[in-house]
Design a protein around this motif. Structure first.
Motif, PDB file in Angstrom:
ATOM      1  N   TRP A   1       0.831  -1.204   0.000  1.00 35.89           N
ATOM      2  CA  TRP A   1       0.000   0.000   0.000  1.00 35.89           C
ATOM      3  C   TRP A   1       0.868   1.257   0.000  1.00 35.89           C
ATOM      4  O   TRP A   1       0.563   2.238  -0.698  1.00 35.89           O
ATOM      5  CB  TRP A   1      -0.925   0.000   1.210  1.00 35.89           C
ATOM      6  CG  TRP A   1      -1.877   1.163   1.228  1.00 35.89           C
ATOM      7  CD1 TRP A   1      -1.806   2.279   2.016  1.00 35.89           C
ATOM      8  CD2 TRP A   1      -3.033   1.332   0.398  1.00 35.89           C
ATOM      9  NE1 TRP A   1      -2.850   3.127   1.744  1.00 35.89           N
ATOM     10  CE2 TRP A   1      -3.627   2.583   0.745  1.00 35.89           C
ATOM     11  CE3 TRP A   1      -3.628   0.566  -0.599  1.00 35.89           C
ATOM     12  CZ2 TRP A   1      -4.778   3.050   0.134  1.00 35.89           C
ATOM     13  CZ3 TRP A   1      -4.783   1.045  -1.221  1.00 35.89           C
ATOM     14  CH2 TRP A   1      -5.338   2.277  -0.851  1.00 35.89           C
TER      15      TRP A   1
ATOM     16  N   ARG B   1      -1.358  -1.175  -6.500  1.00 31.21           N
ATOM     17  CA  ARG B   1      -1.552  -0.851  -5.078  1.00 31.21           C
ATOM     18  C   ARG B   1      -2.755  -1.569  -4.491  1.00 31.21           C
ATOM     19  O   ARG B   1      -2.670  -2.204  -3.426  1.00 31.21           O
ATOM     20  CB  ARG B   1      -1.710   0.665  -4.925  1.00 31.21           C
ATOM     21  CG  ARG B   1      -1.667   1.135  -3.487  1.00 31.21           C
ATOM     22  CD  ARG B   1      -1.989   2.608  -3.367  1.00 31.21           C
ATOM     23  NE  ARG B   1      -1.518   3.144  -2.096  1.00 31.21           N
ATOM     24  CZ  ARG B   1      -1.942   4.285  -1.570  1.00 31.21           C
ATOM     25  NH1 ARG B   1      -2.851   5.019  -2.204  1.00 31.21           N
ATOM     26  NH2 ARG B   1      -1.466   4.703  -0.419  1.00 31.21           N
ATOM     27  N   VAL B   2      -3.875  -1.485  -5.170  1.00 33.98           N
ATOM     28  CA  VAL B   2      -5.110  -2.080  -4.658  1.00 33.98           C
ATOM     29  C   VAL B   2      -5.038  -3.610  -4.700  1.00 33.98           C
ATOM     30  O   VAL B   2      -5.376  -4.293  -3.725  1.00 33.98           O
ATOM     31  CB  VAL B   2      -6.332  -1.569  -5.458  1.00 33.98           C
ATOM     32  CG1 VAL B   2      -7.598  -2.316  -5.045  1.00 33.98           C
ATOM     33  CG2 VAL B   2      -6.502  -0.074  -5.247  1.00 33.98           C
ATOM     34  N   LEU B   3      -4.592  -4.147  -5.838  1.00 31.35           N
ATOM     35  CA  LEU B   3      -4.573  -5.603  -5.999  1.00 31.35           C
ATOM     36  C   LEU B   3      -3.596  -6.269  -5.053  1.00 31.35           C
ATOM     37  O   LEU B   3      -3.927  -7.258  -4.388  1.00 31.35           O
ATOM     38  CB  LEU B   3      -4.233  -5.962  -7.445  1.00 31.35           C
ATOM     39  CG  LEU B   3      -4.187  -7.465  -7.751  1.00 31.35           C
ATOM     40  CD1 LEU B   3      -5.558  -8.089  -7.556  1.00 31.35           C
ATOM     41  CD2 LEU B   3      -3.669  -7.716  -9.169  1.00 31.35           C
ATOM     42  N   TRP B   4      -2.372  -5.739  -4.950  1.00 26.03           N
ATOM     43  CA  TRP B   4      -1.367  -6.369  -4.091  1.00 26.03           C
ATOM     44  C   TRP B   4      -1.762  -6.280  -2.616  1.00 26.03           C
ATOM     45  O   TRP B   4      -1.532  -7.214  -1.862  1.00 26.03           O
ATOM     46  CB  TRP B   4      -0.010  -5.718  -4.324  1.00 26.03           C
ATOM     47  CG  TRP B   4       0.661  -6.160  -5.583  1.00 26.03           C
ATOM     48  CD1 TRP B   4       0.073  -6.779  -6.656  1.00 26.03           C
ATOM     49  CD2 TRP B   4       2.047  -6.018  -5.910  1.00 26.03           C
ATOM     50  NE1 TRP B   4       1.013  -7.018  -7.636  1.00 26.03           N
ATOM     51  CE2 TRP B   4       2.226  -6.560  -7.201  1.00 26.03           C
ATOM     52  CE3 TRP B   4       3.128  -5.452  -5.258  1.00 26.03           C
ATOM     53  CZ2 TRP B   4       3.470  -6.579  -7.828  1.00 26.03           C
ATOM     54  CZ3 TRP B   4       4.373  -5.470  -5.878  1.00 26.03           C
ATOM     55  CH2 TRP B   4       4.545  -6.032  -7.149  1.00 26.03           C
ATOM     56  N   THR B   5      -2.345  -5.148  -2.214  1.00 24.05           N
ATOM     57  CA  THR B   5      -2.787  -5.020  -0.828  1.00 24.05           C
ATOM     58  C   THR B   5      -3.884  -6.040  -0.522  1.00 24.05           C
ATOM     59  O   THR B   5      -3.855  -6.713   0.521  1.00 24.05           O
ATOM     60  CB  THR B   5      -3.295  -3.593  -0.561  1.00 24.05           C
ATOM     61  OG1 THR B   5      -2.225  -2.671  -0.765  1.00 24.05           O
ATOM     62  CG2 THR B   5      -3.798  -3.460   0.869  1.00 24.05           C
ATOM     63  N   TYR B   6      -4.825  -6.181  -1.435  1.00 23.97           N
ATOM     64  CA  TYR B   6      -5.904  -7.163  -1.263  1.00 23.97           C
ATOM     65  C   TYR B   6      -5.343  -8.583  -1.195  1.00 23.97           C
ATOM     66  O   TYR B   6      -5.712  -9.372  -0.308  1.00 23.97           O
ATOM     67  CB  TYR B   6      -6.903  -7.047  -2.416  1.00 23.97           C
ATOM     68  CG  TYR B   6      -7.868  -8.202  -2.499  1.00 23.97           C
ATOM     69  CD1 TYR B   6      -8.949  -8.298  -1.621  1.00 23.97           C
ATOM     70  CD2 TYR B   6      -7.673  -9.213  -3.440  1.00 23.97           C
ATOM     71  CE1 TYR B   6      -9.827  -9.379  -1.684  1.00 23.97           C
ATOM     72  CE2 TYR B   6      -8.539 -10.293  -3.514  1.00 23.97           C
ATOM     73  CZ  TYR B   6      -9.613 -10.376  -2.637  1.00 23.97           C
ATOM     74  OH  TYR B   6     -10.466 -11.444  -2.696  1.00 23.97           O
ATOM     75  N   LYS B   7      -4.451  -8.907  -2.120  1.00 29.45           N
ATOM     76  CA  LYS B   7      -3.897 -10.257  -2.169  1.00 29.45           C
ATOM     77  C   LYS B   7      -3.089 -10.577  -0.913  1.00 29.45           C
ATOM     78  O   LYS B   7      -3.157 -11.696  -0.384  1.00 29.45           O
ATOM     79  CB  LYS B   7      -3.024 -10.425  -3.421  1.00 29.45           C
ATOM     80  CG  LYS B   7      -3.799 -10.652  -4.704  1.00 29.45           C
ATOM     81  CD  LYS B   7      -2.853 -10.859  -5.879  1.00 29.45           C
ATOM     82  CE  LYS B   7      -3.600 -11.318  -7.124  1.00 29.45           C
ATOM     83  NZ  LYS B   7      -4.118 -12.696  -7.003  1.00 29.45           N
TER      84      LYS B   7
ATOM     85  N   PRO C   1      -1.923   2.453  -9.638  1.00 33.00           N
ATOM     86  CA  PRO C   1      -3.124   2.333  -8.785  1.00 33.00           C
ATOM     87  C   PRO C   1      -3.648   0.899  -8.725  1.00 33.00           C
ATOM     88  O   PRO C   1      -4.087   0.433  -7.669  1.00 33.00           O
ATOM     89  CB  PRO C   1      -4.133   3.273  -9.460  1.00 33.00           C
ATOM     90  CG  PRO C   1      -3.298   4.221 -10.262  1.00 33.00           C
ATOM     91  CD  PRO C   1      -2.137   3.410 -10.731  1.00 33.00           C
ATOM     92  N   PHE C   2      -3.599   0.222  -9.851  1.00 29.25           N
ATOM     93  CA  PHE C   2      -4.051  -1.168  -9.915  1.00 29.25           C
ATOM     94  C   PHE C   2      -3.151  -2.066  -9.050  1.00 29.25           C
ATOM     95  O   PHE C   2      -3.650  -2.906  -8.294  1.00 29.25           O
ATOM     96  CB  PHE C   2      -4.030  -1.640 -11.367  1.00 29.25           C
ATOM     97  CG  PHE C   2      -4.324  -3.106 -11.541  1.00 29.25           C
ATOM     98  CD1 PHE C   2      -5.614  -3.591 -11.390  1.00 29.25           C
ATOM     99  CD2 PHE C   2      -3.309  -3.990 -11.861  1.00 29.25           C
ATOM    100  CE1 PHE C   2      -5.888  -4.945 -11.554  1.00 29.25           C
ATOM    101  CE2 PHE C   2      -3.565  -5.338 -12.026  1.00 29.25           C
ATOM    102  CZ  PHE C   2      -4.864  -5.814 -11.868  1.00 29.25           C
TER     103      PHE C   2
ATOM    104  N   ARG D   1      -1.647  -4.337   9.778  1.00 30.23           N
ATOM    105  CA  ARG D   1      -2.329  -4.106   8.499  1.00 30.23           C
ATOM    106  C   ARG D   1      -2.622  -5.412   7.769  1.00 30.23           C
ATOM    107  O   ARG D   1      -3.617  -5.509   7.027  1.00 30.23           O
ATOM    108  CB  ARG D   1      -1.479  -3.184   7.623  1.00 30.23           C
ATOM    109  CG  ARG D   1      -2.167  -2.771   6.336  1.00 30.23           C
ATOM    110  CD  ARG D   1      -1.390  -1.700   5.595  1.00 30.23           C
ATOM    111  NE  ARG D   1      -1.552  -0.381   6.216  1.00 30.23           N
ATOM    112  CZ  ARG D   1      -1.017   0.732   5.728  1.00 30.23           C
ATOM    113  NH1 ARG D   1      -0.266   0.670   4.627  1.00 30.23           N
ATOM    114  NH2 ARG D   1      -1.196   1.895   6.328  1.00 30.23           N
TER     115      ARG D   1
ATOM    116  N   LYS E   1      -3.391  -9.270   2.121  1.00 35.48           N
ATOM    117  CA  LYS E   1      -4.309  -9.447   3.252  1.00 35.48           C
ATOM    118  C   LYS E   1      -4.957 -10.831   3.207  1.00 35.48           C
ATOM    119  O   LYS E   1      -5.088 -11.515   4.240  1.00 35.48           O
ATOM    120  CB  LYS E   1      -5.383  -8.361   3.239  1.00 35.48           C
ATOM    121  CG  LYS E   1      -4.896  -6.994   3.673  1.00 35.48           C
ATOM    122  CD  LYS E   1      -6.033  -5.981   3.706  1.00 35.48           C
ATOM    123  CE  LYS E   1      -5.537  -4.643   4.231  1.00 35.48           C
ATOM    124  NZ  LYS E   1      -6.619  -3.627   4.291  1.00 35.48           N
TER     125      LYS E   1
END
Length: 400
Positions: A131, A148-154, A145-146, A176, A156
């Protein structure tokens, strides 16, 4: 017992079959996993070359460590082009291992981990917060942006699913990206740990520095192996030097590392009329030379935007440098509040530098505090926790 270790980096292989690195990796890094496993198979991007490369001085090959090549691509487009090749590598390499550890986050790491968690006992080593790593203006990619969102989701999701998670921080990344253990408790099947990726042996440590009251000129050092993004705070440090120049404070900065953005930062320093105070010295591959460069400097400044627990900061502390960095991720576990600034706060960064360099007594005290804190990250201390984590994964694999 065989371990599959998945690492995101670029190595070369010479005609004699030996594998080499130009960064932090060498045989001592990969052999640490042999503390629990009889053999370590390393899946990593490797380029075959026809002759020896001077820019890759660190030998990675050695007894018990075998390298399994992944195509040597760069960037998202390269990854997408080689997606099927990586998928084939996962199937092939997973057949010859009893369990796996994936160092994460990375595109390759996520692809391996998503598949391996279904078929093998799996551990993660979480080394960076995606993130923060992919925050606005940090990466030179339209996919930022893609990512950031995808890697953070994955990340978690995976931390909640895999058997073991080891973090480079003691608290920050855990909050986190909580593991199964943090949510449901520990068992033989699920476990967690924390340990730095640093590899700092006893002979790297030095005594604290004593600063002369008459000292008027100060040398700042900043270290980042790859200068290919804005993540490590080069821009902010250059701006801080510009502010301090206007106050007639004699400071110069030595930037260690190489990468495609060096010309950009040199031009930026020129636009602020501080080019004569900024020096990009390239990569310093051997540890003894790095130790000398650090020790000969007066202050380590690292205004990074995204880290786990930065190895370069711990190394600077180990040789006795006072340090200033950002209040992000695991850095508060290393530095007191008076030596940290918020990400992107150039005015505060300049003020912290000015305060330290105008007070030799404070510099001397900060040097002592650095060495004392760095003692907690000696290799033999960290290896105890690493071995326990590896052994838990090994024991789980032996019962499957």
């Amino acid at each position: 017992m065989k371990l599959l270790l998945v690492v995101d980096n670029h190595l070369i292989r010479t005609p004699d079959g030996k594998v080499w690195s130009k960064g932090i990796y060498d045989y001592s890094f990969f052999s640490r996993y042999l503390a629990a496993f009889e053999k370590v198979n390393v899946a990593i991007r490797i380029k075959d070359v026809k002759k020896e490369y001077n820019g890759y001085p660190n030998l990675c090959s050695g007894p018990g460590v075998n390298f399994l090549p992944i195509p040597d691509f760069y960037g998202i487009k390269g990854y997408l082009k080689n997606y099927i090749s990586v998928k084939r590598a996962i199937k092939k390499y997973s057949e010859d291992c009893d369990c796996a550890i994936v160092r994460i986050p990375s595109a390759i790491g996520f692809q391996f981990a998503s598949k391996l968690r279904l078929i093998k006992p799996l551990g993660l080593e979480v080394v960076v917060d995606p993130w923060d790593f992919a925050a606005p203006k940090m990466l030179k990619s339209k996919f930022r942006p893609f990512i950031r969102v995808l890697w953070t989701y994955k990340l978690k999701k995976l931390c909640k699913e895999v058997n073991g998670v080891a973090y480079v921080t003691q608290f920050a990344l855990q909050e986190r990206y909580p593991s199964y253990v943090h949510l449901h408790g520990e068992s033989k099947k699920y476990f967690t740990s924390y340990y730095s990726s640093a590899n700092i042996k006893e002979d790297f440590y030095m005594n604290p520095k004593v600063y002369n009251q008459k000292k008027k000129k100060f040398q700042i050092i900043h270290v980042a192996n790859a200068i290919n993004s804005f993540v490590k705070g080069h821009k902010e440090l250059i701006e801080a030097i510009s502010i301090l120049k206007d106050k007639d404070i004699e400071l110069s900065v030595k930037f260690v590392g190489d990468g495609e953005l060096i010309p950009h930062f040199e031009e930026y320093a020129k636009s602020l009329e501080v080019e004569n105070r900024i020096n990009f010295v390239g990569r310093i591959p051997d540890r003894e030379s790095m130790k000398q460069e650090l020790r000969e400097s007066d202050l380590f400044v690292f205004p990074t935007h995204g880290e786990g627990l930065p190895r370069v900061l711990i190394e600077a502390m180990a040789v006795g440098l006072p340090c200033i960095s950002t209040n992000i991720n695991g850095i508060p576990e290393l530095l007191k509040e008076e030596f940290m600034v918020e990400v992107g706060d150039v005015e505060s960064l300049a003020q912290k530098i000015e305060k330290l360099t105008s007070n030799p007594q404070l510099l001397t005290e900060a040097s002592k505090a650095s060495v004392e804190k760095a003692q907690q990250y000696k290799e033999d201390i960290l290896q105890i926790r690493r071995k326990e984590f590896y052994s838990q994964l090994k024991n789980l694999a032996s019962t499957n």
